[in-house]
Design an enzyme around this catalytic site. Structure first.
Site, PDB file in Angstrom:
ATOM      1  N   ASP A 405       0.826  -1.210   0.000  1.00 49.72           N
ATOM      2  CA  ASP A 405       0.000   0.000   0.000  1.00 49.72           C
ATOM      3  C   ASP A 405       0.865   1.269   0.000  1.00 49.72           C
ATOM      4  OD1 ASP A 405      -2.352   1.609   0.395  1.00 49.72           O
ATOM      5  OD2 ASP A 405      -3.284  -0.151   1.270  1.00 49.72           O
ATOM      6  N   GLY A 464      -2.727   4.780  -8.120  1.00 54.04           N
ATOM      7  CA  GLY A 464      -2.466   5.360  -9.443  1.00 54.04           C
ATOM      8  C   GLY A 464      -1.599   6.607  -9.430  1.00 54.04           C
ATOM      9  N   ASP A 485      -9.968   3.386  -3.557  1.00 52.42           N
ATOM     10  CA  ASP A 485     -10.727   2.181  -3.184  1.00 52.42           C
ATOM     11  C   ASP A 485     -12.118   2.143  -3.823  1.00 52.42           C
ATOM     12  OD1 ASP A 485      -8.541   1.934  -1.582  1.00 52.42           O
ATOM     13  OD2 ASP A 485      -9.660   1.610   0.270  1.00 52.42           O
TER      14      ASP A 485
HETATM   15  C1  GLA Z   1      -6.220   0.756   1.639  1.00 50.17           C
HETATM   16  C2  GLA Z   1      -6.372  -0.151   0.438  1.00 50.17           C
HETATM   17  C3  GLA Z   1      -7.497  -1.147   0.700  1.00 50.17           C
HETATM   18  C4  GLA Z   1      -7.146  -1.957   1.942  1.00 50.17           C
HETATM   19  C5  GLA Z   1      -6.927  -1.026   3.129  1.00 50.17           C
HETATM   20  C6  GLA Z   1      -6.403  -1.759   4.350  1.00 50.17           C
HETATM   21  O1  GLA Z   1      -7.338   1.551   1.812  1.00 50.17           O
HETATM   22  O2  GLA Z   1      -6.637   0.590  -0.723  1.00 50.17           O
HETATM   23  O3  GLA Z   1      -7.691  -1.984  -0.415  1.00 50.17           O
HETATM   24  O4  GLA Z   1      -6.002  -2.726   1.697  1.00 50.17           O
HETATM   25  O5  GLA Z   1      -5.978  -0.016   2.799  1.00 50.17           O
HETATM   26  O6  GLA Z   1      -6.179  -0.925   5.443  1.00 50.17           O
END
Ligand code: GLA
Length: 674
Positions: A405, A464, A485
């Protein structure tokens, strides 16, 4: 005020002596708000979206509709409303974030009012619009241009002045009855794997032959390269290939009703993930409540439901296998890592190696999650400063996939403040688009993963930033999220879908654009619910993720799969387009009103075409612009969802009848014929 209104209404009624002409006040909160679509939560009736008293810049309101961008409510006025008034703004219940929204009103599909962009703390703005002669009204809240995050929006004290009616009907124009298109698999064997599979020399090889058909079934493989063996009962191929090379093998499956074979090209080289990843991820259904037990049950369900026979084979643990900074885990002894910096798992994951062994023994792959900052998005221990130990742990535990992430990395992009990770918030997104600094952490982990003695598919999750599709391959990643997300709302699926084309030229075998997980089935941790997408929206969602060559990660509770969702996830012809070995990403080649036509070239020379209707009206047309799609001469047209040939046409002078539901899709394959 309310008393006065009732009094006036009664007076008008008494003196007019004619009820049908009587004027009345109809409050928005008296209508059925449940049909509204919104980006998060449920419509609040006289409350904010979080169910609290509506408050805008310190001012409270007793009545109204509390919603969340992107939001839409359609109302049939039939010319019976004279006027609409309200106060609008962002609810004060949001703190620590920077939401922005715009309230808009459409009368008979024309914009008749807009608030302009509003932010947290802006005083409520008054709405006062004449509705004379308007038949259909739509109240919209857009995301204000910065994404639909924390956009708690209130239509406060909203009311109509109406003539001759006491209520208005609200409606949602998108059909809501599920219908099944995917035919049931035959009892005879059918092998559903992609036609190519990549592995690095010396890495553990694990491939479960996905095949539908009655059990028991026996498997065999012709021309297996040295070092590999197949278990004839399970169809699981294991071993190691020492030498680089391309090996053409023939997979076979046999049962009492018949047999089937399929060619598979095993490419042993530098590239892995030669087709998009297919599997499951824990985040959208379990969130922080994930545990080894739940993950194991998801693996069992993948097998029991038969999904595994269609190629679904990754079981990915998302955030919260590590200790959280809130220290609530009872087994937490004040340290998140051991004395050598190796990360400790929290009490819900007592035996990572045991867990991945379980997956592997079933021919499944296992995925894990981390962040390059000191904290993950959910506040768990991230990899900052311990990347080497973490990469080693993932390999030692037996993981096959890492989702990496961004989150708190923004807080350390210029170094760790005072050498104290606690000074870094879990959500610090700044700097991700800065190519000098934002690429670095992903390269660091990419290099380390490549040094491990097993193949670990590497997925970047930085939404992105900095056009990741242009440099993700250089960071040794196999896939990368292209957007923020996803949520199980039409606005989210639509905006993500429409944002994919720019990254399409960068998709190829071993490199995939990731528009985020599939929002079908029972999703939402803490508030499990069926996807709020309507059935046609779900067909469109799966069809587009198929034609985009997107990694397909199911986000729902696999123990709660209903027939409709199984139908969406087990269509082998829809999956085959996604897994096509040519590895091209379909792009929009033509737009007709709200109809977008996506085309993807396939390895066999055919073309997949998704006619995606983003509009609220059904599309009924005779289509003949085939040359715009690069389709010429005589073609057989196959309906992929129904797995049926539907037409043979000469595209130079014949047309194809299209009937596409609102927010729905027609997903076809065109194959040239003589
Ligand atoms: C971000 C990611 C999600 C998930 C959360 C977990 O928001 O984009 O897909 O992995 O973190 O905390």
């Amino acid at each position: 005020m309310l008393k006065n209104t009732i009094f006036l209404t009664v007076l008008v009624l008494l003196f007019s002596g004619n009820f049908s002409k009587a004027q009345s006040i109809i409050w928005l909160d008296q209508l059925d708000l449940s049909v509204a679509t919104q980006g998060h939560g449920k419509p609040g009736i006289n409350t904010s979206v979080d169910g609290k008293k509506m408050t805008i810049a310190g001012e409270t309101f007793d009545r109204g509709f509390g919603t969340h961008a992107e939001s839409s409510l359609l109302i049939k006025l039939n010319g019976k409303a004279k006027h609409f008034s309200a106060w609008v703004g962002i609810d004060d219940e949001i703190t620590g974030h920077t939401p922005a929204v715009e309230f808009e009103i459409y009368g008979d599909n024309k914009k008749i009012w807009s608030s302009g962009v509003m932010r947290l703390g802006d005083k409520a703005r008054p709405v006062s619009v004449s509705l004379q002669g308007i038949n259909q009204l739509e109240l919209v809240v857009t995301d204000g241009g910065n994404g639909p995050y924390y956009d708690h929006a209130n239509w406060a004290n909203a009311r109509f002045e109406a003539v001759g009616v006491s209520t208005f009907e609200t409606f949602n124009p998108i059909a809501s009855t599920p219908y099944i298109l995917t035919p049931k698999p035959a009892v005879t064997p059918r092998i559903n794997s992609a036609s190519v599979y990549g592995v690095r020399p010396g890495s553990p090889f694990l491939f479960r032959i996905p095949a539908t058909g009655e059990r028991p079934m026996t498997f065999s493989v012709k021309n297996l390269p040295k070092g590999l063996a197949v278990d004839t009962k399970t169809g699981i191929i294991t071993g190691k290939i020492a030498e680089k090379g391309t090996y053409e093998v023939i997979l076979s499956a046999k049962n009492a009703k018949g047999s089937a074979s399929k060619k598979l090209r095993i490419v042993c080289g530098d590239k892995i993930a030669l087709t998009p990843t297919m599997g499951w991820n824990s985040w959208n259904c379990f969130g922080h409540e994930v545990s080894a037990e739940k993950v194991k049950r998801a693996a069992d369900a993948l097998i029991k439901t038969g999904l595994v026979n269609h190629g679904w084979n990754y079981i990915n643990i998302d955030d919260s296998w590590q200790y959280n900074r809130d220290g609530k885990d009872t087994s937490f002894k004040g340290k998140m890592r051991d004395e050598n910096g190796y990360i400790l798992t929290n009490s819900k994951f007592p035996d990572m190696k045991g867990l991945t062994d379980y997956m592997h023994s079933n021919g499944l792959k296992a995925g894990i999650y981390s962040s390059p900052g000191p904290w993950t998005c959910g506040g768990c221990a991230g990899s900052y400063g311990y990347e080497k130990q973490d990469a080693e742990s993932y390999a030692k535990w037996g993981f096959d996939y890492l989702k990496y992430d961004w989150c708190s990395y923004g807080g350390v992009i210029d170094g760790l403040p005072d050498n104290d990770p606690n000074k870094v918030p879990s959500l610090a997104f700044q700097g991700g688009a800065d190519l000098d600094k934002g690429v670095k952490p992903f390269k660091v982990m990419g290099d380390l993963l490549k040094k491990q003695s097993r193949d670990i598919v590497y997925n970047l999750c930085q939404y992105g930033m900095g056009d990741v599709w242009k440099w993700g391959d250089d960071a040794d990643a196999q896939s990368w999220r292209t957007t923020n997300d996803i949520t199980d709302t039409w606005a989210s699926v639509k905006s993500i879908a429409l944002a994919q084309d720019k990254a399409a030229p960068y998709a190829k075998p071993g490199n995939w654009n990731d528009p985020d997980m599939l929002v079908v089935g029972v999703v939402g941790w803490g508030n499990a619910h069926q996807s709020r997408l309507k059935p046609d929206e779900q067909y469109l969602h799966i069809s587009l993720w198929s034609i985009f060559s997107a990694p397909l990660l199911i986000g729902c509770d696999l123990e709660k799969l209903d027939d409709f969702t199984i139908n969406l996830l087990t269509n082998d012809e829809v999956i085959a387009v996604n897994q096509d070995a040519l590895g091209k990403q379909g792009v929009c080649q033509q737009t007709i009103g709200e109809l977008k036509i996506y085309v993807k070239e396939l390895e066999d020379g055919g073309k997949a075409v998704a006619f995606a209707n983003f509009g609220r009206e059904k599309v009924n047309m005779s289509y003949k612009d085939f040359q715009k799609l690069g389709i010429t001469e005589h073609q057989t047209v196959r309906d992929l969802w129904r797995q049926k040939n539907i037409a043979k046409i000469n595209t130079s002078n014949q047309s194809l009848a299209l009937e596409i539901p609102a927010h729905g899709v027609a997903y076809y394959k065109f194959t040239g014929t003589k």
